[in-house]
Design a protein around this motif. Structure first.
Motif, short mmCIF file in Angstrom:
data_model
loop_
_atom_site.label_atom_id
_atom_site.label_comp_id
_atom_site.label_asym_id
_atom_site.label_seq_id
_atom_site.Cartn_x
_atom_site.Cartn_y
_atom_site.Cartn_z
N GLU A 51 7.94 -7.21 -7.46
CA GLU A 51 7.50 -5.83 -7.64
C GLU A 51 6.00 -5.78 -7.96
N LEU A 93 6.31 -4.52 3.87
CA LEU A 93 4.91 -4.40 3.45
C LEU A 93 3.97 -4.51 4.65
N MET A 94 4.36 -5.32 5.64
CA MET A 94 3.51 -5.45 6.84
C MET A 94 3.36 -4.10 7.53
N PHE A 135 3.66 -7.90 -7.08
CA PHE A 135 2.91 -8.17 -5.86
C PHE A 135 2.96 -6.95 -4.93
N VAL A 176 1.08 -1.79 4.95
CA VAL A 176 -0.33 -2.16 4.97
C VAL A 176 -1.01 -1.62 6.24
N GLY A 210 0.75 -4.19 -6.07
CA GLY A 210 -0.64 -4.45 -5.74
C GLY A 210 -0.94 -4.07 -4.29
N VAL A 211 -0.04 -4.46 -3.41
CA VAL A 211 -0.23 -4.14 -1.99
C VAL A 211 -0.23 -2.63 -1.77
N PHE A 212 0.73 -1.93 -2.39
CA PHE A 212 0.76 -0.47 -2.27
C PHE A 212 -0.54 0.15 -2.81
N ALA A 213 -0.98 -0.32 -3.97
CA ALA A 213 -2.16 0.26 -4.59
C ALA A 213 -3.40 0.06 -3.72
N ILE A 214 -3.50 -1.11 -3.09
CA ILE A 214 -4.67 -1.36 -2.26
C ILE A 214 -4.59 -0.55 -0.97
N ALA A 215 -3.40 -0.53 -0.36
CA ALA A 215 -3.26 0.22 0.90
C ALA A 215 -3.58 1.69 0.69
N ILE A 216 -3.11 2.25 -0.43
CA ILE A 216 -3.34 3.68 -0.68
C ILE A 216 -4.83 3.94 -0.96
#
Lengths: 206, 206, 206, 206
Positions: free
Chosen positions: D7, D83-84, D9, D87, D12-18
C-alpha cells in the motif's frame, strides 16, 4: 540506522522512477494523431518493459532488505549505488523509445542492456553483503542462501548479456523482447523471501 | 509536531529531488547516437556527483533529526529552508551538465559550488539548533557534540569553497572532481549517529 | 479510513508538488550564462515564494488533520479538492517566473493570487468541516475553535486579495512581495496545534 | 509480503501520478497571456477530470487492499499491472488537453476512454482475486461481496464505454464530461469499505 527508514526512502525512489516512465509516453512527428499513436509503439513497448523491470526490482529489493533488521554504512553505500542505477533507467528507456526503429536502435538497446547488467551486478553485491554480514545486520538467512541464489543471479545476468548481444548483432527489437520476457519470468520466479524462510531456513538436520 | 512526520516529509522531498536528477541524463546535438552518448559525459559526471551528494545529505539529515524526539516551529522553519536548497540542486546540476565543456563552464561550476556552500551552512544551522535546544527537543546529544562536529562542518565548507575557487580560477572539471571526491569521502566518514551515542555520549569521567 | 493513511498520501502530494518547483529554475535567452543567471531573478523569486507557501500549507494541513482520528467520505472529498489546488501551484508559479518583467506580468500575478485565494477557501472549508463534525471524526478541538480561527483565515484571504489587487492595479512585483511576506509571517504565526491544545482546549471555566 | 508495504508503494505511485498532472497545465500559442489562459480551458478540464479520477482510484485501491492482511505473488503482479495503467493516465490526459478543440479530439478522447476501460478491468480483476482468495490473504469480506460489487463495476465500465462511444461518434467534449461526471458520482458512491463491513457483512439471516 533502522532498516525501515532505508526501505521507506528506497520505496520512494522506486515509486518516482517507475512513475517518471510516463514521460516516455508521447507522440511526435507528422500526420494525424491516429497515425502518430500507431507509430509510437516503441514508446509503449519500452514503457511496459521498463515498468515491469522496475516493479520486479522493487520486489527483489524488498526481499533482500526484508532479511535485515538494521543497516550499516557499507550497506547504505551499496544501496545508494544500486539506486543510482535504478533512477537512471528512464534514460535508456527514452533512448530505446526514440531510436528503436531507426539506425541507432542497436546503440540504444545495447545501452539499455548495459545499464541492466550494471544494476544486476548491484543487486548481487547487495545480496552477497547481506548474506556475508548476516549476524551484524540482524539478518536470518538460510545457511546455504548464497549458494542457493547463484543460479538466479547468474540467469538474470546471462539473459541480460544475451539480450544485449542479440540487440548488438542482430535485432534491437528481439533484444528488447528478451528483456521484457525476463521481467515477466521474474514476476513469477524469485528469491526465497523472509516470509518463506521458516521452511527454507531450518537446519538441514532439523 | 512529532519528528517522525517531519522526517517522512523530508524523506519524500529527498527521494524526489534525487530522482529528478535523471532528467539531466539526455543526449543532444548532431551525429550518431553513439557519438552523442560519448559527448554527454558531463551529464553523467554531474548526475553521479549530485546523486552521491544528495544521498549523503539524506544520511546526514537523518543523523541530525535522529537525535530529536519532537520538533518545534524554529526547527520546522530551518528544515524548510534547508530543503529549499536541496530541492534546488537539480538546477545547478543542469547548468554544469550543459556548460561544463563550453566557455560558461566556470560560471556553471561556481554556481554549483555556491549552492553547495549555502546548503552546508543550512546543515550547520540545523545541527547547532538541535544541539543548543536539545532538552526542549527531547534530544540526547553528547556533552561536547557541538565542539566535536566543528571539524566536520568546517571541512565540508572549506572543500566546497576550495572547489569553487578552483573552478573559478582554473578548471571547472577539477572543481567538479573535488565536489565528487567530497561526497565519496563522506560516504565513509560522518557525524556520530544516535545509534553510536551510547559510547560517544557517556560522561567523559564515566 | 484511518486518518494516518490520508495524511501519508497528502504528504506525498505536498512533497512532490514542492519539489516540482525546481522545474521553474531555469535560464533562457541570449547572452553569457552569467547574464542569463542574473536575468532569471523572477524565477528565483517565484521559486522562493511558492516553496515557502507550499511549506506553510503543508504545516497547516498537518495541524488540521492532526485534530482528527478518522476520516469520512466528505472529508476525503474536501481534502482531494484542496490537493487539486495545491498540485496546481507550479502552474501560476511558472507564469509569474516567465512574465514578471513583461507586459503580461499583471495577468500572471493576478492568476497566482486567484489560485491562492481558492486554496485559502479550501483550507477554510476543511477546517470548518473538521470543527463542525469533531465528534464523528474523533477530533478534540477547543470549544471556540471556530471563532478563534476566524481572524487567521480572514487575514490570509484578505492579504491574498490585497496582493492580487495591488498586482492588478499597480505592480506585479509588489503583489508577489506581499504573497512572500504572508508566507514568512505564517512561518511564525499559526493555528493552535493539537499538541498545544491541552492549554487552549481546557474549559474556560476550568 | 505485508500488505502495508504494498500500500505504501502504491500510495507513492498514486501521489506522483496525480501530481504529474500539473505538467498539463500550461499555455501556448500566440496572443496575450490573458487570451492564452482562456484558450487553455481544455487543459484545465482534462486536469480536473484526471485529478478526480486518480483520486477516486486511490480511494478504491485502499478499499480493496484494506480487506487483506498479507499479499501473495499473484496479487503483487495484478497490483503492478493496475499501477502500470494508472501511471499512464497523464499520457491520454495530455492528448486530450492538446487536441480537444482540433480535428484529433475524437481520437484523443477515445484513447482516454480506452485507457480508463483497461484500468477498470484491472480493478475488477484485483477485486475478484481478493474475494476469491480471501482466506489465504487474511481478508474478511462479506459472503456475497462479489455479487454485491457487480453493479458498481458494471456501471463504471458501462459509463466509460458509453463516454468513449459518444466521444467517437459525436462530441469529444461530451465524452470528457461523462468521464468527469463518473468521477464526481464515485466521490460519493463507492464499494463497501472494511470499516463498514460489520454492518454490511453480517449474514442476511442474522
Amino acid at each position: 540506522m533502522d532498516s525501515g527508514r532505508v526501505e521507506a526512502f528506497s520505496d520512494g525512489v522506486f515509486a518516482i522512477a517507475i512513475t517518471l516512465l510516463v514521460l516516455d509516453l508521447r507522440v511526435s512527428g507528422e500526420g494525424s494523431l491516429f497515425h502518430q499513436l500507431l507509430a509510437a509503439w516503441p514508446n509503449y513497448f519500452a514503457y511496459v518493459v521498463s515498468f515491469l523491470t522496475i516493479g520486479i526490482m522493487w520486489m527483489n529489493h524488498h526481499t533482500i532488505l526484508g532479511h535485515v533488521k538494521r543497516v550499516d554504512r557499507p550497506l547504505l553505500v551499496l544501496n545508494l549505488l544500486l539506486l543510482m542505477g535504478i533512477v537512471a533507467i528512464p534514460f535508456p528507456t527514452t533512448l530505446v523509445a526514440e531510436h528503436l526503429r531507426d539506425a541507432d536502435g542497436k546503440v540504444a538497446t545495447v545501452t539499455y542492456g548495459l545499464v541492466m547488467i550494471v544494476i544486476s551486478a548491484g543487486f548481487a553485491a547487495l545480496w552477497v553483503y547481506v548474506v556475508t554480514h548476516a549476524s551484524s545486520l540482524g539478518a536470518v538467512v538460510p545457511q546455504d542462501a548464497l549458494r542457493q541464489s547463484v543460479p538466479g543471479f547468474t540467469l538474470g545476468g546471462a539473459v541480460y548479456a544475451a539480450g544485449t548481444l542479440i540487440a548488438a548483432s542482430w535485432s534491437p527489437v528481439a533484444g528488447l523482447i528478451i528483456f521484457g520476457a525476463l521481467a515477466i519470468y521474474y514476476l513469477f520466479e524469485h528469491l526465497p523471501s523472509p516470509a518463506e524462510e521458516p521452511a527454507a531456513g531450518k537446519p538441514p538436520a532439523g
